[in-house]
Design an enzyme around this catalytic site. Sequence first.
Site, PDB file in Angstrom:
ATOM      1  CB  SER A 130      -0.917   0.040   1.222  1.00 28.95           C
ATOM      2  OG  SER A 130      -1.616   1.276   1.220  1.00 28.95           O
ATOM      3  CE  LYS A 184      -3.325  -2.359  -0.196  1.00 36.15           C
ATOM      4  NZ  LYS A 184      -3.368  -2.271  -1.601  1.00 36.15           N
ATOM      5  CG  HIS A 187      -4.599  -0.778   4.092  1.00 38.66           C
ATOM      6  ND1 HIS A 187      -4.884  -0.189   2.868  1.00 38.66           N
ATOM      7  CD2 HIS A 187      -3.797   0.103   4.742  1.00 38.66           C
ATOM      8  CE1 HIS A 187      -4.278   0.984   2.790  1.00 38.66           C
ATOM      9  NE2 HIS A 187      -3.615   1.180   3.907  1.00 38.66           N
ATOM     10  CG  ASN A 188      -7.062  -1.462  -0.194  1.00 43.47           C
ATOM     11  OD1 ASN A 188      -6.055  -1.220   0.465  1.00 43.47           O
ATOM     12  ND2 ASN A 188      -7.017  -1.612  -1.491  1.00 43.47           N
ATOM     13  CD  GLU A 191      -7.264   3.337   0.574  1.00 45.47           C
ATOM     14  OE1 GLU A 191      -6.265   2.651   0.878  1.00 45.47           O
ATOM     15  OE2 GLU A 191      -7.579   3.557  -0.616  1.00 45.47           O
TER      16      GLU A 191
HETATM   17  P1  NAP Z   1      -1.150  -0.569 -14.165  1.00 44.42           P
HETATM   18  O1  NAP Z   1      -0.359   0.676 -14.086  1.00 44.42           O
HETATM   19  O2  NAP Z   1      -2.462  -0.559 -14.858  1.00 44.42           O
HETATM   20  O3  NAP Z   1      -0.225  -1.690 -14.845  1.00 44.42           O
HETATM   21  C1  NAP Z   1      -0.723  -2.981 -15.068  1.00 44.42           C
HETATM   22  C2  NAP Z   1       0.430  -3.904 -15.338  1.00 44.42           C
HETATM   23  O4  NAP Z   1      -0.110  -5.229 -15.462  1.00 44.42           O
HETATM   24  C3  NAP Z   1       1.163  -3.602 -16.635  1.00 44.42           C
HETATM   25  O5  NAP Z   1       2.531  -3.887 -16.459  1.00 44.42           O
HETATM   26  C4  NAP Z   1       0.514  -4.596 -17.605  1.00 44.42           C
HETATM   27  O6  NAP Z   1       1.339  -4.953 -18.679  1.00 44.42           O
HETATM   28  C5  NAP Z   1       0.348  -5.785 -16.692  1.00 44.42           C
HETATM   29  N1  NAP Z   1      -0.618  -6.744 -17.186  1.00 44.42           N
HETATM   30  C6  NAP Z   1      -1.949  -6.572 -17.309  1.00 44.42           C
HETATM   31  N2  NAP Z   1      -2.499  -7.708 -17.794  1.00 44.42           N
HETATM   32  C7  NAP Z   1      -1.495  -8.592 -17.978  1.00 44.42           C
HETATM   33  C8  NAP Z   1      -1.433  -9.914 -18.427  1.00 44.42           C
HETATM   34  N3  NAP Z   1      -2.532 -10.580 -18.788  1.00 44.42           N
HETATM   35  N4  NAP Z   1      -0.223 -10.518 -18.464  1.00 44.42           N
HETATM   36  C9  NAP Z   1       0.889  -9.864 -18.109  1.00 44.42           C
HETATM   37  N5  NAP Z   1       0.901  -8.606 -17.657  1.00 44.42           N
HETATM   38  C10 NAP Z   1      -0.283  -7.970 -17.589  1.00 44.42           C
HETATM   39  O7  NAP Z   1      -1.444  -1.195 -12.724  1.00 44.42           O
HETATM   40  P2  NAP Z   1      -0.802  -0.854 -11.301  1.00 44.42           P
HETATM   41  O8  NAP Z   1      -1.510   0.319 -10.715  1.00 44.42           O
HETATM   42  O9  NAP Z   1       0.677  -0.845 -11.399  1.00 44.42           O
HETATM   43  O10 NAP Z   1      -1.295  -2.123 -10.462  1.00 44.42           O
HETATM   44  C11 NAP Z   1      -0.591  -3.361 -10.456  1.00 44.42           C
HETATM   45  C12 NAP Z   1      -1.124  -4.149  -9.261  1.00 44.42           C
HETATM   46  O11 NAP Z   1      -0.865  -3.412  -8.066  1.00 44.42           O
HETATM   47  C13 NAP Z   1      -2.634  -4.384  -9.286  1.00 44.42           C
HETATM   48  O12 NAP Z   1      -2.930  -5.608  -8.695  1.00 44.42           O
HETATM   49  C14 NAP Z   1      -3.168  -3.260  -8.407  1.00 44.42           C
HETATM   50  O13 NAP Z   1      -4.428  -3.539  -7.854  1.00 44.42           O
HETATM   51  C15 NAP Z   1      -2.078  -3.227  -7.345  1.00 44.42           C
HETATM   52  N6  NAP Z   1      -1.981  -1.953  -6.574  1.00 44.42           N
HETATM   53  C16 NAP Z   1      -2.123  -0.743  -7.206  1.00 44.42           C
HETATM   54  C17 NAP Z   1      -1.985   0.410  -6.444  1.00 44.42           C
HETATM   55  C18 NAP Z   1      -2.113   1.784  -7.086  1.00 44.42           C
HETATM   56  O14 NAP Z   1      -2.203   2.763  -6.332  1.00 44.42           O
HETATM   57  N7  NAP Z   1      -2.081   1.889  -8.409  1.00 44.42           N
HETATM   58  C19 NAP Z   1      -1.718   0.329  -5.076  1.00 44.42           C
HETATM   59  C20 NAP Z   1      -1.536  -0.918  -4.499  1.00 44.42           C
HETATM   60  C21 NAP Z   1      -1.673  -2.060  -5.258  1.00 44.42           C
HETATM   61  P3  NAP Z   1       1.212  -4.238 -20.127  1.00 44.42           P
HETATM   62  O15 NAP Z   1       2.114  -3.055 -20.086  1.00 44.42           O
HETATM   63  O16 NAP Z   1       1.654  -5.290 -21.077  1.00 44.42           O
HETATM   64  O17 NAP Z   1      -0.240  -3.876 -20.302  1.00 44.42           O
END
Ligand code: NAP
Length: 470
Positions: A130, A184, A187-188, A191
Amino acid sequence: MAQADIGVIGLGVMGANLALNIADNGYTVAVYNRTAARTEAFAAEAGRLADRVVASATLEDFVASLKSPRSVIIMVKAGDAVDEQVSALNALMEDGDIIIDAGNANFRDTMRRFEQRAQTAPGLIGMGVSGGAEGARHGPSIMVGGAQDDWRRIEPVVTAIAAKYKGEPCAAWLGENGAGHFVKTIHNGIEYADMQMIAEVYGVMRDHLNMDAPSIASVFSVWASGPLDSYLIDITAEVLKTHDASAGVAIVDVIVDAAGQKGTGRWSVIESQMMGVPATSIEAAVAARSLSAMREERKAAQDRFGLPPMVERREGNAIISDLENALLAGKIAAYAQGFAVMAAASKEFGWGLPLATIARIWRAGCIIRSRFLDEIATAFTENPEAPNLAMTPEFAAMLEKTDAPLRRIVSEAVLNGLPVPALASAVGYFDTYRRARGTANLIQAQRDFFGAHGFARSDMEGEQHGPWGE
Ligand code: NAP
């Protein structure tokens, strides 16, 4: 040649920042992303950290670039994408290696992945992270689930990249298999409740006290150095004072009032219901987001019913001070509920979740970080067996001070038709929780009447039935 200490798959917002954080802490990090252009862009933009980044265009090269035993963090979209990556890695990695899913997985998916894991496959860690982009880059809060031996192997790098609270890393192993992802999720959920209550208090100031956004920002700025001191209050003040040059008003005034949600709030509510532990404030917050999304229906309903007339309005510092205390009381309800859900899940899944440790690793790095969490950590350290946060001496005392203001704010809001569902749920929760003689006697009688479900009597032993219809 194998040279990287650890790998990151997925270079989206979170993965890219986490990889830079790892490199910044002196580790060499291997990176791979499904879409190769993203990997190339990442490597090109790594700047002074480029020497510690090993970028690969294929998963095979990525795995080959890792020192053995290998550790790989998967930071991709939760769900099928994680299953696909785990199965592709299983074919390339071996027993003794570790795969860490650091996305927002539903903990039930994590539990399934642990169950499906073959005896000789790489180890698995379910890791909740987080802190958003900024946290991932400079220090998130990290909640780990899996085998403790696997945790020990990755502990140095995970604690290095985690946020620090007075020098203490905000990362911990919390239990086997899905423990990290479950924590987690809660936590959300908390939040969601925290944000909703802040929005409700903002609504009272905007729609009842007719305050403009900069004036409300000033109130939040003052609260930011009191008992509500937290990241969410800080950013609320910041957001409210942000002016939009094109519209000539505060930007918040031109943002559409329909909130998004991705699932963790809803999962918190579902799990709390499955365990029979009320999380009414989280529930109210999730429902409020769903209602917010029904914009057309809300417009039609306002056209049909109008808004209730104002019947009462207190002015000045008294109501502002009540709002601050009401928010504090509401927060106690939301956190008490979230921690109660975690305590129940800990029993149900045999995790032994350390509640005080969870509060400690939430004190920095994560979205709900606050002074309040330091107080929760102390309360659970001193009262590890407390059935509810509200029953610890510190929080009971806080509730005694804030109970009347919460009641006054909810009453005034309800009388004037201002929606405060999460704050009102806190009143209902406390009032039900602290009443020794409730009204479920009537419900038991009704259940017995129509379904012969039986009831217990206070003056007799064993299950009893009523003389209905005799
Ligand atoms: P993001 O910016 O939308 O990036 C998504 C990533 O996943 C990209 O690298 C994408 O690759 C990859 N991806 C999607 N589908 C795929 C598939 N079928 N096979 C392989 N790679 C794939 O997302 P993010 O915000 O970094 O989130 C990533 C994770 O962290 C999620 O589970 C999210 O819930 C979690 N998270 C996010 C936050 C936040 O604040 N954003 C906070 C905590 C946790 P491509 O470039 O090829 O599309």
